[in-house]
Write a protein that holds these residues in place. Structure first.
Motif, short mmCIF file in Angstrom:
data_model
loop_
_atom_site.label_atom_id
_atom_site.label_comp_id
_atom_site.label_asym_id
_atom_site.label_seq_id
_atom_site.Cartn_x
_atom_site.Cartn_y
_atom_site.Cartn_z
N ASP A 195 32.91 -70.21 52.84
CA ASP A 195 31.85 -71.20 53.03
C ASP A 195 31.10 -71.46 51.74
O ASP A 195 30.59 -72.54 51.52
CB ASP A 195 30.79 -70.76 54.05
CG ASP A 195 31.38 -70.05 55.22
OD1 ASP A 195 32.27 -69.21 54.99
OD2 ASP A 195 30.95 -70.32 56.33
N TYR A 253 25.04 -69.48 62.22
CA TYR A 253 25.91 -68.59 61.44
C TYR A 253 25.92 -67.19 62.03
O TYR A 253 26.96 -66.55 62.13
CB TYR A 253 25.48 -68.56 59.97
CG TYR A 253 26.52 -67.89 59.16
CD1 TYR A 253 27.60 -68.60 58.68
CD2 TYR A 253 26.49 -66.52 58.95
CE1 TYR A 253 28.61 -67.98 58.01
CE2 TYR A 253 27.49 -65.89 58.27
CZ TYR A 253 28.54 -66.63 57.80
OH TYR A 253 29.55 -66.01 57.15
N SER A 280 29.57 -72.01 59.31
CA SER A 280 28.58 -72.88 58.67
C SER A 280 28.66 -74.25 59.33
O SER A 280 29.69 -74.90 59.25
CB SER A 280 28.87 -73.03 57.18
OG SER A 280 28.96 -71.77 56.59
N PHE A 287 21.33 -75.64 53.25
CA PHE A 287 22.31 -74.56 53.09
C PHE A 287 21.90 -73.65 51.94
O PHE A 287 22.04 -72.43 52.02
CB PHE A 287 23.71 -75.12 52.85
CG PHE A 287 24.48 -75.26 54.11
CD1 PHE A 287 25.00 -74.15 54.74
CD2 PHE A 287 24.68 -76.50 54.69
CE1 PHE A 287 25.70 -74.26 55.92
CE2 PHE A 287 25.38 -76.62 55.87
CZ PHE A 287 25.90 -75.50 56.49
#
Lengths: 434, 335
Positions: free
Chosen positions: A190, B36, B42, B253
């Motif tokens: 990720d 998460y 994600s 993020f």
């Protein structure tokens, strides 16, 4: 290994779809779709290398494509001598200083013993370097951007043939990919996704704001072409004579001719890349990549350097995306940083790869052509559909107007649904890996 | 006096906006980090879930405004929030049932779920554009300023004014309430504890009889609430524009990773770290510098980076954290 008859039928199907557009609408439109489809297929090939071969999740395709477009400007536009005289040296010097700062900081980090002193020295070098950089760089930028800002206001390019820009675009993208890969690869999957998402936004922000580089949002237009202009063909007596003899209108024929020339250029690049990609995939290197993808721990135990191989394939795939970006800028004849949207240049390419079949190069190419066709055609189809749905409603009702106006947004919805359906019911795609 | 002026300018242009922005980011990052922790992927659709929530809130706000309902000095949107949350919760629960559950049962790799969330992102984005269009929408009503710059100047006699938008204040108050409620829920209630247990060790949680589907459902509902509140507050504060929410994905993020993915406390810290760095680095310091060192007249705006590069700030922080502390400030999950 090679194409089965089913795959060939699928390709034939896509070409029939495109040809049908040619018959029902116009060959100009059909060739336009085909040309961008070929460019998209090359982007999909690049992403397939990263995802299909190695399982790397790159969501920064837009940035690499845009860098390719920048390559087209930097190589092929004529240099602006006045601008170079005004501040070119300062800009180059500033950039060199900036690079030297980063290198010095990295060296300090590596050479000095670990501890608070090391961190302090590195931060000091970076901060001092930043201010020196701005001191040298900013006046140069101001000088360059004030040179005839309405038509130039940038350094211009090297004035070289535009075909040379294609490999240069690939190199630019490869350089950016190396820097991203170096930091984010080897960590969780990720993290690479987020890092590439970020670098793409930064590249676009840079291209929009650094006017000295490629005029920013003022756009660079008139990138030289590798093929003749329509107007020149129309004024060429031998061309007109031949076309007339075949019974075509010279104006239409000239634009079709230009598109055909582009098509043959793109097709040869695509076929060459496809051949390279196929040979790589079926070489020991390709088998190693897939082994790493399927089981990193086992591959590492066999002595393969997983992070280095990931970096390698990440750079290669991004370079292919950069190449496609340079080709696209050449086809458009302009660089318009404002038009680079992540949905169009990153996520759409992902739909192409997944739908086509990840891990299979032919699949990626098929996906590129098919999804590009759908991307273009969904809008008119959606309009027809909504007109059908709203046919019963009274004219002038706000709901009807709203629905008809919304036809343009059918694209995203359709692409999302296609992606989810393929992932759910045929996760290996139209032409699966074998 | 000059120092006081400098302080007020700093408050006005840096601290107040950064606190409001940080609260919005923190709420967004909390949603990302919860997904998460519990669902282990994600969620790229989070930005567009925020857009959807904000849109639902706006539509209900318009309806309420049409009925003549008003909260006086507070924006009507506050009243519409529960409805917006309900719509968004419905959307994410349906999405989970139709899309994500299949992959959960298959135990698909996290990266597949990320790609799936990309598809969901496309659809949500398309829905939002389809329903409300791509234009700016204003839905802010009630009092505009808590303190306006002029009133402040008259009150204090300082040269610099301090303007606090009521939406900024509201953002902070709502964010504090939400965060307190969330932590109370996670730490004190049985359901919250079962969620944390599920996040820490799925197998052990299953063994002790926790129903995984229930945990997932509750997580989605909480995430929908967080996303709607974050989206609506951001929209109130800065105006609603569908595509800005996609761009919020990067700072959100970055905040979640800086704090440590999976750690709620980290998400909040990360949100403020990102917001403060973004604002201080892109702020033109000329005014403040002018008050503090009056003898030095800087030529430019004393701005480290132009505001267009605010993404670069979240990105740089992200890279620094990735390089030196990959698990984030508050030890998050590393796999």
């Amino acid at each position: 290994m090679s194409l089965t008859s089913r795959d060939a039928l699928l390709f034939l199907g896509v070409f029939i779809l495109i040809a049908a557009t040619g018959v029902t609408q116009s060959w100009n439109v059909a060739l336009g779709i085909l040309n961008m489809g070929l460019v998209s297929a090359i982007m999909a090939l690049g992403v397939n290398m990263q995802w299909g071969y190695a399982g790397l999740f790159n969501v920064g395709i837009m940035g690499f494509v845009a860098l390719g477009g920048l390559g087209a400007v930097v190589v092929s536009m004529p240099p602006v001598n006045e601008a170079w005289a005004a501040g070119g040296l300062r800009i180059v010097g500033g950039l060199a200083l900036g690079l030297a700062t980063i290198v010095a900081a990295a060296l300090a980090w590596k050479r000095l013993p670990a501890g608070a002193l090391r961190a302090l020295v590195m931060v000091a070098i970076l901060i001092a370097g930043f201010f020196v950089f701005r001191e040298v760089f900013d006046p140069g930028v101001a000088a360059v951007e004030s040179v005839n800002p309405a038509s130039t206001g940038y350094l211009g390019g090297l004035g070289l043939p535009v075909l040379l820009a294609w490999p240069v675009g690939a190199l630019l993208a490869a350089g950016a990919a190396w820097a991203v890969g170096k930091t984010a690869l080897g960590l969780r999957s990720d993290y690479l996704a987020i890092a590439t998402l970020g670098i793409a936004e930064i590249i676009i922000a840079m291209m929009k704001n650094e006017d000295w580089l490629a005029r920013g949002v003022k756009n660079v237009i008139g990138i030289p072409r590798p093929v003749p202009y329509e107007i020149n063909l129309q004024q060429d007596p031998s061309f007109v004579e031949r076309v007339n003899a075949w019974g075509f209108d010279p104006v239409t024929a000239s634009s079709i001719m230009v598109k055909l020339l582009y098509m043959s250029l793109f097709l040869s690049v695509l076929l060459f890349l496809l051949w390279l990609a196929q040979s790589a995939l079926h070489s020991p290197w390709g088998r190693m990549m897939r082994a790493i993808r399927d089981n990193e721990v086992a591959a590492e135990a066999m002595g393969k350097d997983v992070t280095a191989r990931h970096l390698q394939v990440f750079v290669l795939g991004s370079a292919v995306c950069g190449l496609a970006g340079a080709m696209m800028a050449t086809l458009d004849g302009q660089l318009t940083p404002g038009t680079y949207q992540p949905l169009r240049f990153t996520f759409l390419i992902w739909v192409m790869v997944i739908v086509g079949g990840s891990g299979n190069n032919f699949g990626a190419v098929l996906g590129g052509l098919l999804i590009w066709y759908l991307w273009i055609m969904v809008e008119p189809f959606g309009l027809i559909l909504l007109q059908g749905v709203t046919a019963g409603m009274a004219d002038g009702s706000p709901l009807k107007a709203h629905l008809i106006d919304s036809a343009a947004h059918m694209r995203l919805l359709t692409m999302g649904i296609i992606l989810l359906l393929v992932l759910r019911f045929s996760p290996r795609g139209l032409i699966p890996e074998r | 006096m000059d120092l006081l002026n400098a302080l007020v300018a700093l408050l006005n242009f840096v601290i107040v906006p950064a606190v409001a922005y940080g609260s919005q980011l923190a709420l967004g990052a909390l949603g990302v980090t919860l997904i998460y922790g519990i669902l282990r992927f994600s969620n790229f659709a989070h930005g567009d879930t925020m857009a959807f929530g904000a849109m639902a809130t706006i539509l209900v706000t318009w309806w309420l405004q049409g009925l003549g309902v008003s909260l006086g000095p507070l924006p009507t949107a506050l009243l519409a929030l529960p409805f917006g949350i309900a719509f968004t919760a419905l959307l994410v629960l349906v999405t989970d049932r139709l899309v994500y559950r299949f992959y959960r049962e298959q135990k698909a790799a996290p990266v597949i779920l990320v790609i799936v969330s990309m598809g969901v992102m496309f659809i949500t984005n398309g829905l939002v554009r389809f329903i409300i269009g791509v234009d700016d929408q204003q839905f802010d009503d009630g009092a505009r300023f808590l303190i306006s710059a002029r009133d402040f100047k008259e009150m204090t006699g300082l040269q610099e004014g301090l303007a606090v938008k009521s939406t900024a204040m509201l953002t902070v108050v709502v964010a504090i309430i939400v965060v307190v409620a969330l932590f109370w829920f996670l730490n004190r209630t049985r359901t919250g504890k079962s969620m944390r247990a599920f996040s820490d060790n799925e197998d052990l949680a299953l063994l002790s009889g926790i129903d995984p589907e229930r945990v997932v459902r509750i997580t989605w509902i909480i995430v929908a609430a967080l996303a709607t509140i974050a989206g609506a507050l951001y929209g109130l504060d800065k105006g609603f524009k569908p595509f800005t929410y996609f761009q919020l994905l990067l700072p959100i993020f970055a905040a979640a990773i800086v704090g440590g993915l999976g750690s709620p406390l980290g998400a909040i810290a990360g949100g403020f770290v990102i917001a403060f760095s973004e604002v201080t680095i892109t702020y033109a310091w000329k005014k403040v510098v002018g008050y503090v060192v009056p003898w030095w007249e800087p030529e430019g705006l004393v701005q480290l980076l132009s505001t267009d590069y605010k993404f670069a700030v979240s990105f740089a922080i992200l890279v620094i954290v990735l390089l030196f502390r990959p698990t984030g400030l508050f030890k998050g999950k590393s796999v």
